[in-house]
Design a protein around this motif. Sequence first.
Motif, PDB file in Angstrom:
ATOM      1  N   ALA A 105       0.639  -1.209   0.033  1.00 42.84           N
ATOM      2  CA  ALA A 105      -0.107   0.202  -0.258  1.00 42.84           C
ATOM      3  C   ALA A 105       0.822   1.268   0.120  1.00 42.84           C
ATOM      4  O   ALA A 105       0.508   2.279  -0.681  1.00 42.84           O
ATOM      5  N   GLN A 106       2.056   1.022   0.786  1.00 40.44           N
ATOM      6  CA  GLN A 106       2.932   2.473   0.598  1.00 40.44           C
ATOM      7  C   GLN A 106       3.347   2.578  -0.666  1.00 40.44           C
ATOM      8  O   GLN A 106       3.103   3.824  -1.035  1.00 40.44           O
ATOM      9  N   VAL A 107       3.935   1.776  -1.547  1.00 38.38           N
ATOM     10  CA  VAL A 107       4.389   1.810  -2.648  1.00 38.38           C
ATOM     11  C   VAL A 107       3.355   2.237  -3.676  1.00 38.38           C
ATOM     12  O   VAL A 107       3.658   3.042  -4.474  1.00 38.38           O
ATOM     13  N   GLY A 108       1.976   1.604  -3.717  1.00 40.53           N
ATOM     14  CA  GLY A 108       1.059   1.922  -4.463  1.00 40.53           C
ATOM     15  C   GLY A 108       0.354   3.081  -4.351  1.00 40.53           C
ATOM     16  O   GLY A 108       0.426   3.797  -5.467  1.00 40.53           O
ATOM     17  N   LEU A 109       0.373   3.556  -3.067  1.00 37.43           N
ATOM     18  CA  LEU A 109      -0.039   4.969  -3.137  1.00 37.43           C
ATOM     19  C   LEU A 109       0.906   6.037  -3.365  1.00 37.43           C
ATOM     20  O   LEU A 109       0.499   7.250  -4.043  1.00 37.43           O
ATOM     21  N   ALA A 110       2.058   5.729  -3.103  1.00 38.60           N
ATOM     22  CA  ALA A 110       3.273   6.759  -3.482  1.00 38.60           C
ATOM     23  C   ALA A 110       3.244   7.063  -4.764  1.00 38.60           C
ATOM     24  O   ALA A 110       3.358   8.177  -5.776  1.00 38.60           O
ATOM     25  N   GLU A 111       3.002   5.956  -5.791  1.00 37.77           N
ATOM     26  CA  GLU A 111       3.014   5.770  -7.141  1.00 37.77           C
ATOM     27  C   GLU A 111       1.772   6.434  -7.825  1.00 37.77           C
ATOM     28  O   GLU A 111       1.946   7.512  -8.589  1.00 37.77           O
ATOM     29  N   LEU A 112       0.771   6.636  -6.848  1.00 35.51           N
ATOM     30  CA  LEU A 112      -0.462   7.416  -7.495  1.00 35.51           C
ATOM     31  C   LEU A 112      -0.208   8.845  -7.047  1.00 35.51           C
ATOM     32  O   LEU A 112      -0.531   9.627  -8.211  1.00 35.51           O
ATOM     33  N   ALA A 113       0.447   9.134  -6.162  1.00 36.33           N
ATOM     34  CA  ALA A 113       0.547  10.383  -5.619  1.00 36.33           C
ATOM     35  C   ALA A 113       1.572  10.849  -6.737  1.00 36.33           C
ATOM     36  O   ALA A 113       1.242  12.283  -7.162  1.00 36.33           O
ATOM     37  N   LEU A 114       2.610  10.578  -7.274  1.00 31.30           N
ATOM     38  CA  LEU A 114       3.434  11.111  -8.208  1.00 31.30           C
ATOM     39  C   LEU A 114       2.899  11.256  -9.493  1.00 31.30           C
ATOM     40  O   LEU A 114       3.452  12.074 -10.454  1.00 31.30           O
ATOM     41  N   SER A 115       1.717  10.508  -9.635  1.00 28.54           N
ATOM     42  CA  SER A 115       0.783  10.775 -10.908  1.00 28.54           C
ATOM     43  C   SER A 115      -0.153  11.970 -10.736  1.00 28.54           C
ATOM     44  O   SER A 115      -1.150  11.808 -11.449  1.00 28.54           O
ATOM     45  N   GLY A 116      -0.223  12.367  -9.549  1.00 26.29           N
ATOM     46  CA  GLY A 116      -1.173  13.539  -9.301  1.00 26.29           C
ATOM     47  C   GLY A 116      -2.478  13.081  -8.563  1.00 26.29           C
ATOM     48  O   GLY A 116      -3.265  14.161  -8.601  1.00 26.29           O
ATOM     49  N   LEU A 143       1.562   8.316   4.680  1.00 22.22           N
ATOM     50  CA  LEU A 143       1.878   9.068   3.353  1.00 22.22           C
ATOM     51  C   LEU A 143       1.121  10.367   3.318  1.00 22.22           C
ATOM     52  O   LEU A 143       1.797  11.456   2.713  1.00 22.22           O
ATOM     53  N   GLY A 144      -0.033  10.486   3.687  1.00 25.82           N
ATOM     54  CA  GLY A 144      -0.783  11.527   3.648  1.00 25.82           C
ATOM     55  C   GLY A 144      -1.778  11.637   2.771  1.00 25.82           C
ATOM     56  O   GLY A 144      -2.396  12.900   2.272  1.00 25.82           O
ATOM     57  N   LEU A 145      -2.190  10.722   1.980  1.00 30.82           N
ATOM     58  CA  LEU A 145      -3.137  10.736   0.906  1.00 30.82           C
ATOM     59  C   LEU A 145      -4.546  10.451   1.404  1.00 30.82           C
ATOM     60  O   LEU A 145      -4.634   9.866   2.650  1.00 30.82           O
ATOM     61  N   ARG A 146      -5.639  11.205   0.995  1.00 34.76           N
ATOM     62  CA  ARG A 146      -6.836  10.952   1.279  1.00 34.76           C
ATOM     63  C   ARG A 146      -7.231   9.428   0.947  1.00 34.76           C
ATOM     64  O   ARG A 146      -6.985   9.068  -0.152  1.00 34.76           O
ATOM     65  N   PHE A 147      -8.104   8.676   1.641  1.00 32.70           N
ATOM     66  CA  PHE A 147      -8.191   7.348   1.423  1.00 32.70           C
ATOM     67  C   PHE A 147      -9.691   7.020   1.481  1.00 32.70           C
ATOM     68  O   PHE A 147     -10.297   7.403   2.473  1.00 32.70           O
ATOM     69  N   HIS A 148     -10.129   6.049   0.596  1.00 32.47           N
ATOM     70  CA  HIS A 148     -11.544   5.454   0.862  1.00 32.47           C
ATOM     71  C   HIS A 148     -11.331   3.813   0.654  1.00 32.47           C
ATOM     72  O   HIS A 148     -11.642   3.329  -0.225  1.00 32.47           O
ATOM     73  N   PRO A 149     -10.570   3.048   1.783  1.00 27.05           N
ATOM     74  CA  PRO A 149     -10.444   1.964   1.698  1.00 27.05           C
ATOM     75  C   PRO A 149     -11.969   1.391   1.790  1.00 27.05           C
ATOM     76  O   PRO A 149     -13.128   1.938   2.312  1.00 27.05           O
ATOM     77  N   THR A 150     -12.096   0.135   1.136  1.00 22.62           N
ATOM     78  CA  THR A 150     -13.328  -0.747   1.356  1.00 22.62           C
ATOM     79  C   THR A 150     -12.996  -2.003   1.916  1.00 22.62           C
ATOM     80  O   THR A 150     -11.906  -2.887   1.544  1.00 22.62           O
ATOM     81  N   ARG A 151     -14.011  -2.504   2.788  1.00 28.60           N
ATOM     82  CA  ARG A 151     -13.570  -3.794   3.307  1.00 28.60           C
ATOM     83  C   ARG A 151     -14.327  -4.838   2.470  1.00 28.60           C
ATOM     84  O   ARG A 151     -15.333  -5.179   2.563  1.00 28.60           O
ATOM     85  N   LEU A 428      10.755   6.700   0.252  1.00 24.39           N
ATOM     86  CA  LEU A 428      10.231   5.935  -1.096  1.00 24.39           C
ATOM     87  C   LEU A 428      11.237   4.930  -1.078  1.00 24.39           C
ATOM     88  O   LEU A 428      10.655   3.794  -1.645  1.00 24.39           O
ATOM     89  N   GLY A 429      12.272   5.212  -1.294  1.00 30.22           N
ATOM     90  CA  GLY A 429      13.400   4.070  -1.553  1.00 30.22           C
ATOM     91  C   GLY A 429      13.420   3.050  -0.657  1.00 30.22           C
ATOM     92  O   GLY A 429      13.774   1.886  -1.098  1.00 30.22           O
ATOM     93  N   ALA A 430      13.485   3.300   0.447  1.00 29.43           N
ATOM     94  CA  ALA A 430      13.409   2.084   1.622  1.00 29.43           C
ATOM     95  C   ALA A 430      12.107   1.347   1.518  1.00 29.43           C
ATOM     96  O   ALA A 430      12.378   0.030   1.758  1.00 29.43           O
ATOM     97  N   ALA A 431      11.020   1.986   1.017  1.00 29.34           N
ATOM     98  CA  ALA A 431       9.856   1.065   0.958  1.00 29.34           C
ATOM     99  C   ALA A 431      10.005   0.167  -0.184  1.00 29.34           C
ATOM    100  O   ALA A 431       9.452  -0.971  -0.330  1.00 29.34           O
ATOM    101  N   ILE A 432      10.584   0.801  -1.273  1.00 35.17           N
ATOM    102  CA  ILE A 432      10.755  -0.025  -2.388  1.00 35.17           C
ATOM    103  C   ILE A 432      11.549  -1.239  -2.272  1.00 35.17           C
ATOM    104  O   ILE A 432      11.354  -2.341  -2.767  1.00 35.17           O
ATOM    105  N   ARG A 433      12.941  -0.970  -1.549  1.00 34.17           N
ATOM    106  CA  ARG A 433      13.799  -1.947  -1.004  1.00 34.17           C
ATOM    107  C   ARG A 433      12.877  -3.132  -0.349  1.00 34.17           C
ATOM    108  O   ARG A 433      13.364  -4.313  -0.585  1.00 34.17           O
ATOM    109  N   ARG A 434      12.433  -2.660   0.670  1.00 39.95           N
ATOM    110  CA  ARG A 434      11.337  -3.611   1.486  1.00 39.95           C
ATOM    111  C   ARG A 434      10.470  -4.406   0.476  1.00 39.95           C
ATOM    112  O   ARG A 434      10.229  -5.714   0.685  1.00 39.95           O
ATOM    113  N   GLN A 435       9.760  -3.773  -0.298  1.00 34.66           N
ATOM    114  CA  GLN A 435       8.908  -4.443  -1.114  1.00 34.66           C
ATOM    115  C   GLN A 435       9.676  -5.571  -2.143  1.00 34.66           C
ATOM    116  O   GLN A 435       9.157  -6.683  -2.292  1.00 34.66           O
TER     117      GLN A 435
END
Length: 446
Positions: A105-116, A143-151, A428-435
């Motif tokens: 989720a960290q990496v995916g949301l960061a990728e989204l943020a970089l795309s606006g 990360l600080g993104l507004r989020f609408h997770p669904t269960r 983000l670099g550390a998150a990518i390495r862990r992923q």
Amino acid sequence: MPEILIRNADTVLTMDDARRELAGADIRICDGLITEIGHGLKSDGAVHEASGCVVTPGLVNTHHHLYQTLTRAVPRAQDALLFGWLKTLYPIWARFGPEEMFVSAQVGLAELALSGCTLSSDHLYLYPNGARLDDTIAAASELGLRFHPTRGAMSIGESDGGLPPDMLVEDEAGILEDCIRVIDAHHDAGEGAMCRVGIAPCSPFSVSRDLMRNAALLARDKGVMLHTHLAENDEDIAYSEANFGCRPGQYAEELGWIGPDVWHAHCVKLDGQEIDLFARSHTGVAHCPCSNCRLGSGIAPVRAMRDAGVPVGIGVDGSASNDSGNLVSEARMAMLLQRVAGGADAMSAREALEIATRGGADVLGRHDCGRLAVGKRADIAIWDTSGVESAGSWDPAALLLAGPTRVKYLFVEGRQIVADGQIATLDLGAAIRRQTELARRIGAEI
């Protein structure tokens, strides 16, 4: 929160009610809100120079499976259709746990943020090895993104005629109990909320009729939204007709799964009657063009949906069926596919961008987001159009025709998330390495 001034933007694409486009304009932000839009504004706070840039509302992602960021381009799944693709990946996902959910989720949301992207939904429908929806919520908060997770949920395994393996399905009473838990713990119904929670049984072929109906009753009792996959491809239609005796839209209507508090992912195969049903009931659609291409599902009838009045947003879908999480590129693909299906005038660059901003916000019930206007949330993307991607463009505001795919600055609730094209709120670099480490470990176990 200190005042911020975005100054002297070449163009501001407001997506407000009048769809104004302002040249050389400034935007004042205070306490998470847009407080003024005009020219020659002054400020004693932080000033961000936007000369050479186009400013838009933050983009909104209406459908994702963030955990799949850990399983991109899996060889055996690269050329499979939807059902075969799922059967290949389910055993891999069964090895995930809380850390895998958090890091992906960290990496995916960061990728989204970089795309606006400033607001993203997520559809998490499997919970192996102690994983919880809370893991992804924690990643979004950091990360600080507004989020609408669904269960999400799956309750019908292979032994009962379903698609998922038995190890990934849950007891239906337990599913509903956990829905109540996460809503009570994390859902914020107020304007400006950073986290809202929805209820989202995975699909009509992985849960029972009773769970679909009970989920709708619970969601309305709790005042939250409903989400699922619907009418994604020909297999999906055939399954519905064989098992339910009707098309997916009719099934959704029968179970109470239509209305302004519902949005369905894909809807590639909706027919005219189903489109009319969604328009009358204001049922939303998350259009996922790249995933639909990747899995060979087809081209969703977005032009017909929009013309009928169906609320439509853009979704990147899971990275295992897209292999990318770039939302501005997704909006471009939406525009291009409608042109393939309907001609070069079927969808303009501005309309596709509107779907990706205001349209997505409306699908998620967030009328406080997705537009730049006084009193709306300060979710703002700033695009540098002085680079090679826009060189020679006669209309820099036509970002989806000739423009950058990585944002220069991004603000969510007035907080800077991206600065000079880099994530400002986490390593983000550390998150990518862990992923990468986690993906290698899981791959070695398969």
